[in-house]
Design an enzyme around this catalytic site. Sequence first.
Site, PDB file in Angstrom:
ATOM      1  N   GLY A  46       0.837  -1.188   0.000  1.00 20.30           N
ATOM      2  CA  GLY A  46       0.000   0.000   0.000  1.00 20.30           C
ATOM      3  C   GLY A  46       0.873   1.238   0.000  1.00 20.30           C
ATOM      4  O   GLY A  46       2.006   1.206   0.501  1.00 20.30           O
ATOM      5  N   GLN A  51       2.933   9.958   1.135  1.00 25.75           N
ATOM      6  CA  GLN A  51       4.254   9.342   1.297  1.00 25.75           C
ATOM      7  C   GLN A  51       5.216   9.693   0.159  1.00 25.75           C
ATOM      8  O   GLN A  51       6.423   9.502   0.288  1.00 25.75           O
ATOM      9  CB  GLN A  51       4.121   7.816   1.374  1.00 25.75           C
ATOM     10  CG  GLN A  51       3.426   7.340   2.640  1.00 25.75           C
ATOM     11  CD  GLN A  51       3.276   5.829   2.620  1.00 25.75           C
ATOM     12  OE1 GLN A  51       2.290   5.315   2.119  1.00 25.75           O
ATOM     13  NE2 GLN A  51       4.254   5.125   3.150  1.00 25.75           N
ATOM     14  N   CYS A  92       5.676  -0.152   7.241  1.00 25.70           N
ATOM     15  CA  CYS A  92       5.311   1.005   6.429  1.00 25.70           C
ATOM     16  C   CYS A  92       6.522   1.400   5.596  1.00 25.70           C
ATOM     17  O   CYS A  92       7.641   1.421   6.115  1.00 25.70           O
ATOM     18  CB  CYS A  92       4.904   2.161   7.347  1.00 25.70           C
ATOM     19  SG  CYS A  92       4.464   3.670   6.466  1.00 25.70           S
ATOM     20  N   LEU A  93       6.307   1.720   4.328  1.00 28.50           N
ATOM     21  CA  LEU A  93       7.425   2.137   3.474  1.00 28.50           C
ATOM     22  C   LEU A  93       8.086   3.409   4.007  1.00 28.50           C
ATOM     23  O   LEU A  93       9.249   3.674   3.701  1.00 28.50           O
ATOM     24  CB  LEU A  93       6.947   2.352   2.032  1.00 28.50           C
ATOM     25  CG  LEU A  93       6.492   1.081   1.302  1.00 28.50           C
ATOM     26  CD1 LEU A  93       5.917   1.433  -0.061  1.00 28.50           C
ATOM     27  CD2 LEU A  93       7.637   0.087   1.170  1.00 28.50           C
ATOM     28  N   HIS A 134      -4.675   1.542   7.382  1.00 28.32           N
ATOM     29  CA  HIS A 134      -3.319   2.080   7.529  1.00 28.32           C
ATOM     30  C   HIS A 134      -3.097   3.212   6.521  1.00 28.32           C
ATOM     31  O   HIS A 134      -2.598   4.289   6.883  1.00 28.32           O
ATOM     32  CB  HIS A 134      -2.311   0.930   7.319  1.00 28.32           C
ATOM     33  CG  HIS A 134      -0.873   1.343   7.269  1.00 28.32           C
ATOM     34  ND1 HIS A 134       0.062   0.893   8.178  1.00 28.32           N
ATOM     35  CD2 HIS A 134      -0.201   2.152   6.410  1.00 28.32           C
ATOM     36  CE1 HIS A 134       1.244   1.431   7.876  1.00 28.32           C
ATOM     37  NE2 HIS A 134       1.108   2.187   6.804  1.00 28.32           N
ATOM     38  N   GLU A 135      -3.476   2.970   5.254  1.00 22.50           N
ATOM     39  CA  GLU A 135      -3.261   3.992   4.211  1.00 22.50           C
ATOM     40  C   GLU A 135      -4.147   5.215   4.450  1.00 22.50           C
ATOM     41  O   GLU A 135      -3.732   6.348   4.226  1.00 22.50           O
ATOM     42  CB  GLU A 135      -3.515   3.415   2.814  1.00 22.50           C
ATOM     43  CG  GLU A 135      -2.654   2.229   2.426  1.00 22.50           C
ATOM     44  CD  GLU A 135      -1.180   2.428   2.682  1.00 22.50           C
ATOM     45  OE1 GLU A 135      -0.681   3.568   2.589  1.00 22.50           O
ATOM     46  OE2 GLU A 135      -0.510   1.425   3.008  1.00 22.50           O
ATOM     47  N   HIS A 138      -2.669   7.642   6.782  1.00 17.84           N
ATOM     48  CA  HIS A 138      -1.667   8.526   6.171  1.00 17.84           C
ATOM     49  C   HIS A 138      -2.301   9.825   5.681  1.00 17.84           C
ATOM     50  O   HIS A 138      -1.675  10.882   5.718  1.00 17.84           O
ATOM     51  CB  HIS A 138      -0.994   7.848   4.974  1.00 17.84           C
ATOM     52  CG  HIS A 138       0.139   6.934   5.334  1.00 17.84           C
ATOM     53  ND1 HIS A 138       1.272   7.365   5.965  1.00 17.84           N
ATOM     54  CD2 HIS A 138       0.322   5.597   5.136  1.00 17.84           C
ATOM     55  CE1 HIS A 138       2.108   6.346   6.141  1.00 17.84           C
ATOM     56  NE2 HIS A 138       1.554   5.251   5.640  1.00 17.84           N
TER      57      HIS A 138
END
Length: 172
Positions: A46, A51, A92-93, A134-135, A138
Amino acid sequence: MAILPILTAPHPFLKKKAAPVTIFDAALAQTLRDMLDTMYDAKGIGLAAVQVGIGQRMLVMDVGEEDGGAHIIINPVITWLSEEMSSYNEGCLSVPTHYSDVVRPAEVKITYQDPTGAPHTLHARGLLSTCLQHEMDHLDGILFLDHLSSLKRTMILRKLVKKQKAGGALAL
Ligand code: NI
């Protein structure tokens, strides 16, 4: 195909609240394709626009073919959350190499728009539900770290800062 640089915590842009998408044009569709390329390249499941330094309410996900493959979600709004909760060891990235258990509602229903602006609904369960929540966090400047104790969050952020100072391996 373009691979976009991914911001890493504690970058201040990751704490900003993203604005709704209002223009559904070819440039938007291209940005979303670039986000998918970036997510696959980074081996993530994701990625939110925030991000990659874009303050708009949109995200991409792909948790596997059985969950519909690539999802492109614009202006998502939660319409229902299950009472049942589930725990998942999240990463997470933007928080590379760190993972922690986060408890969230097991299922979620949303409304959203596709790249043409057309409205849709999605009922997400399992990993897709975890990833979507989660996304969506963000988009409001929330990282999975914010669901942990402040002690644990501070510990992880300190390690990330130390690593960023030590070498340029992280994408800033
Ligand atoms: Ni993330």
